[in-house]
Design a protein around this motif. Structure first.
Motif: not given
Length: 353
Positions: A118, A223-224, A226-228
């Protein structure tokens, strides 16, 4: 002196390399403690055992294992000689089911010195509580017909008892952490099981008014991760969803070789089992480069289970100090061997005596 009897099952592939590494660390941790000792008994259950005996583990083996305080497993699987569905259902899942290890715990935490894929991981620290006894991994279903008309049916099974048990465990765990539980669901696509899951989650959440709770559909939740990932504390998930999320958790940590896991028996009738998330990794067997951190972090979870949280915290601190120093195996971009990483952790532990 608190003496713990541990059944070690190195299993297949690199399990035979990382289990001895982790038991060496546990022995050093016991020295630091001063009032704790381990008695390790090794068992040969593996794919090689299957080739010789026709079973992954015999009935008398199950009877022997149930008398230990805990099971410490390395890896299961060698698809070149035994199909995965035979090896996993014949040993790993058999142990989980027959020893009623109904909760699977898998943390994901950014360790210093390890490069997450990330761009901005923001020091995530989360725990997935996975229902470990039913759900999508049921044995209910079957196959009929052959050829173009062949049909395969796989039924998911969700009981209120099993679902509530996992959710209660998650809320109790969150009360000791950041007081937030997220439910992994898919009630907009799975017509019966997931609305049921949501209803039970809402009912259980009412009993924990001091714990914040929310639900996320599994696709968005993945998805979260990975992103948050930093937004999450404790996530409770079904067997399949929890399995997938925790591999994502391992990925964002930098390597599946780092990720630990615990299979918890909550009624005290049988031992719990502790195993890393990684597989047997046949491509690196014998090269001396297997990452021991997943198995050693799993040992930390076993210490926590035995209410040795202070010693467990010390071990995790030592793991983090080792990774921060740059002593990493090749899967993490380093050039240290399994033995070198293990010896460094042992050295740092003994410095605390």
């Amino acid at each position: 002196m608190k003496k713990l009897a541990i059944a070690t099952i190195p299993g297949d592939g690199i399990g035979k390399e990382v289990v001895p590494a982790a038991t060496k660390v546990l022995e050093a941790a016991a020295e630091v403690h001063g009032g704790l000792s381990f008695e390790f008994t090794d068992f040969p259950y593996s794919c090689e055992y299957y080739l010789q005996h026709g079973v992954m583990i015999p009935n008398e083996g199950m009877k022997r294992l149930q008398n230990f305080d805990a099971l410490f497993l390395g890896a299961v699987g060698n698809p070149e000689i035994v199909p995965d569905h035979v090896s996993l259902w014949g040993l790993l899942i058999k142990l989980r089911r027959e020893f009623e290890q109904v909760i699977n715990l898998r943390p994901a935490k950014l360790l210093p010195g390890i490069q997450s894929p990330l761009a901005n991981p923001k020091d995530f620290d989360l725990m997935v509580v996975r229902e470990n006894s039913e759900g999508e991994y049921s044995e209910v279903g079957g196959r009929m017909y052959r050829g173009n008309d062949e049909i395969a049916i796989q039924n998911s099974v969700f009981s209120r008892r099993g679902t509530e048990r996992a959710m209660d465990y998650a809320f109790n765990l969150a009360s000791k952490r950041k007081k937030h539980v997220t439910s992994a669901t898919k009630s907009n696509g799975i017509f019966y099981a997931m609305p049921f899951w949501d209803e039970v989650f809402n009912d259980v959440a009412k009993g924990y008014p001091d714990i914040k709770s929310d639900s996320q559909h599994i696709d968005a939740l993945a998805s979260f991760f990975v992103t948050r990932p930093e937004r999450f504390d404790v996530i409770v998930a079904s067997n399949l969803f929890g399995d997938i999320l925790t591999d994502i958790g391992a990925g964002i940590m930098g390597s599946v070789g780092v990720a630990p896991a615990a299979n918890i028996n909550v009624n005290g009738k049988y031992p719990s089992m502790f195993e890393p998330v990684h597989g047997s990794a046949p491509d690196i067997v014998g090269k001396g480069i297997a990452n021991p951190l997943g198995q050693i972090w799993t040992a930390k979870m076993m210490l926590d289970y035995f209410e040795e949280e202070e010693l467990g915290k010390l071990l995790l601190d030592v793991i983090e100090g080792t990774t921060e120093s740059g002593m990493l195996t090749p899967d993490l971009g380093g050039n240290s061997s399994t033995e070198e990483v293990t010896d460094e952790i042992v050295r740092r532990l003994r410095e605390r005596v």
